[in-house]
Design a protein around this motif. Structure first.
Motif, PDB file in Angstrom:
ATOM      1  N   TYR A  64       0.820  -1.209   0.000  1.00  0.00           N
ATOM      2  CA  TYR A  64       0.000   0.000   0.000  1.00  0.00           C
ATOM      3  C   TYR A  64       0.857   1.265   0.000  1.00  0.00           C
ATOM      4  O   TYR A  64       0.530   2.243  -0.685  1.00  0.00           O
ATOM      5  CB  TYR A  64      -0.942   0.008   1.202  1.00  0.00           C
ATOM      6  CG  TYR A  64      -2.202  -0.793   0.968  1.00  0.00           C
ATOM      7  CD1 TYR A  64      -3.116  -0.412  -0.007  1.00  0.00           C
ATOM      8  CD2 TYR A  64      -2.464  -1.943   1.719  1.00  0.00           C
ATOM      9  CE1 TYR A  64      -4.266  -1.151  -0.238  1.00  0.00           C
ATOM     10  CE2 TYR A  64      -3.605  -2.684   1.493  1.00  0.00           C
ATOM     11  CZ  TYR A  64      -4.509  -2.288   0.516  1.00  0.00           C
ATOM     12  OH  TYR A  64      -5.639  -3.017   0.276  1.00  0.00           O
ATOM     13  N   LEU A  65       1.943   1.255   0.750  1.00  0.00           N
ATOM     14  CA  LEU A  65       2.803   2.430   0.787  1.00  0.00           C
ATOM     15  C   LEU A  65       3.347   2.768  -0.601  1.00  0.00           C
ATOM     16  O   LEU A  65       3.321   3.926  -1.035  1.00  0.00           O
ATOM     17  CB  LEU A  65       3.971   2.203   1.756  1.00  0.00           C
ATOM     18  CG  LEU A  65       3.677   2.376   3.248  1.00  0.00           C
ATOM     19  CD1 LEU A  65       4.894   2.008   4.067  1.00  0.00           C
ATOM     20  CD2 LEU A  65       3.251   3.817   3.548  1.00  0.00           C
ATOM     21  N   THR A  66       3.841   1.759  -1.296  1.00  0.00           N
ATOM     22  CA  THR A  66       4.454   1.996  -2.604  1.00  0.00           C
ATOM     23  C   THR A  66       3.419   2.103  -3.723  1.00  0.00           C
ATOM     24  O   THR A  66       3.714   2.676  -4.770  1.00  0.00           O
ATOM     25  CB  THR A  66       5.462   0.881  -2.929  1.00  0.00           C
ATOM     26  OG1 THR A  66       4.853  -0.402  -2.706  1.00  0.00           O
ATOM     27  CG2 THR A  66       6.692   0.998  -2.062  1.00  0.00           C
ATOM     28  N   SER A  67       2.223   1.571  -3.522  1.00  0.00           N
ATOM     29  CA  SER A  67       1.180   1.683  -4.545  1.00  0.00           C
ATOM     30  C   SER A  67       0.601   3.091  -4.586  1.00  0.00           C
ATOM     31  O   SER A  67       0.365   3.651  -5.664  1.00  0.00           O
ATOM     32  CB  SER A  67       0.060   0.671  -4.271  1.00  0.00           C
ATOM     33  OG  SER A  67       0.513  -0.644  -4.464  1.00  0.00           O
ATOM     34  N   PHE A  68       0.354   3.673  -3.426  1.00  0.00           N
ATOM     35  CA  PHE A  68      -0.260   4.994  -3.370  1.00  0.00           C
ATOM     36  C   PHE A  68       0.750   6.108  -3.626  1.00  0.00           C
ATOM     37  O   PHE A  68       0.389   7.203  -4.029  1.00  0.00           O
ATOM     38  CB  PHE A  68      -0.953   5.204  -2.018  1.00  0.00           C
ATOM     39  CG  PHE A  68      -2.202   4.388  -1.870  1.00  0.00           C
ATOM     40  CD1 PHE A  68      -3.281   4.593  -2.709  1.00  0.00           C
ATOM     41  CD2 PHE A  68      -2.292   3.407  -0.904  1.00  0.00           C
ATOM     42  CE1 PHE A  68      -4.439   3.851  -2.586  1.00  0.00           C
ATOM     43  CE2 PHE A  68      -3.442   2.645  -0.771  1.00  0.00           C
ATOM     44  CZ  PHE A  68      -4.519   2.874  -1.612  1.00  0.00           C
TER      45      PHE A  68
END
Length: 243
Positions: free
Chosen positions: A184-188
């Protein structure tokens, strides 16, 4: 999302798959075989980080972001190691009762699985479709012998085989949570992907050189451990080529 869940669960549960072996054996493994398993795991992780994570991080962000990510990956593991006392499970010649000290060991092993889970999640967030599957596979290969060694340690503390298996499996469960955090950190924040990949690479390289290789050389099995390391590396290279 489904791929992240499946990949993280399979890599995490590989710890339990390795620990499962203790239900069917009547005696502990020799140090020789333990060292072989550790070195084989190191070879798998070395190929995954240098052939999988680092080239992908370079492609997405270049050398500067790679260097920054690797630095912070190493720094994170260094800090973690300083905060959590490291106790050598495999070469300790003295028995440790299953008390607060043993619980500390279990907690330390669990926390050391955090960067491995994040590696899987970050890899699935990258633009290359197969990177996540390859890293999940590599972490799974590494988790299996780790699960077996943890279960053997717990068995030596006079726990039942089933309890030792269950606790060893649970030490890997945290990877599922941290995998989603990394994803989630790297996707957003897409700009974080190369940093996340290189962070994972740095953490894995730290584990390889600081933990796995030294422990695999602790009982005079340097030569056979070297062969196991090279074999593990070649196995992972083959899998990368196939997939």
């Amino acid at each position: 999302m489904i791929e992240v869940f499946v990949g993280s669960v399979l890599s995490a549960l590989s710890t339990g798959a390795g620990a499962l072996i203790i239900l069917f054996i009547n005696q502990s493994l020799t140090h020789r075989w333990k060292d072989i398993l550790l070195a084989f795991s190191a070879g798998i992780m070395m190929a995954a980080s240098t052939i999988g994570l680092i080239p992908e991080a370079m492609k997405l962000g270049g050398f500067v972001s790679l260097s920054i990510g690797v630095f912070f990956g190493v720094l994170a593991l260094t800090t973690l190691e300083k905060k959590i006392p490291h106790i050598d499970l495999e070469h300790n010649q003295y028995g440790i009762k299953f008390d607060e000290k043993a619980m500390l060991i279990i907690a330390a092993i669990t926390l050391h699985n955090i960067p491995e889970g994040m590696s899987v999640g970050v890899s699935y967030a990258s633009q290359t479709e197969d990177t996540g599957n390859l890293i999940a596979l590599a972490i799974g290969f590494q988790n299996a012998p780790e699960g077996l060694l943890v279960a053997l340690f717990l068995l030596n503390q006079r726990l039942s085989k089933f309890k030792a298996f269950l606790l060893a499996t649970l030490t890997g469960a945290i990877e599922i949570v941290t995998s989603f955090i990394g994803f989630y950190l790297t996707s957003f924040v897409q700009g974080l992907v190369p940093y996340g990949l290189s962070f994972a690479a740095g953490a894995m390289l730290f584990i390889i050189y600081k933990e796995l290789i030294p422990e695999s050389h602790g009982d005079g099995n340097e030569r056979v451990s070297t062969y196991a390391f090279i074999t593990g590396l070649l196995v992972m290279v083959l899998l990368i080529d196939i997939f």
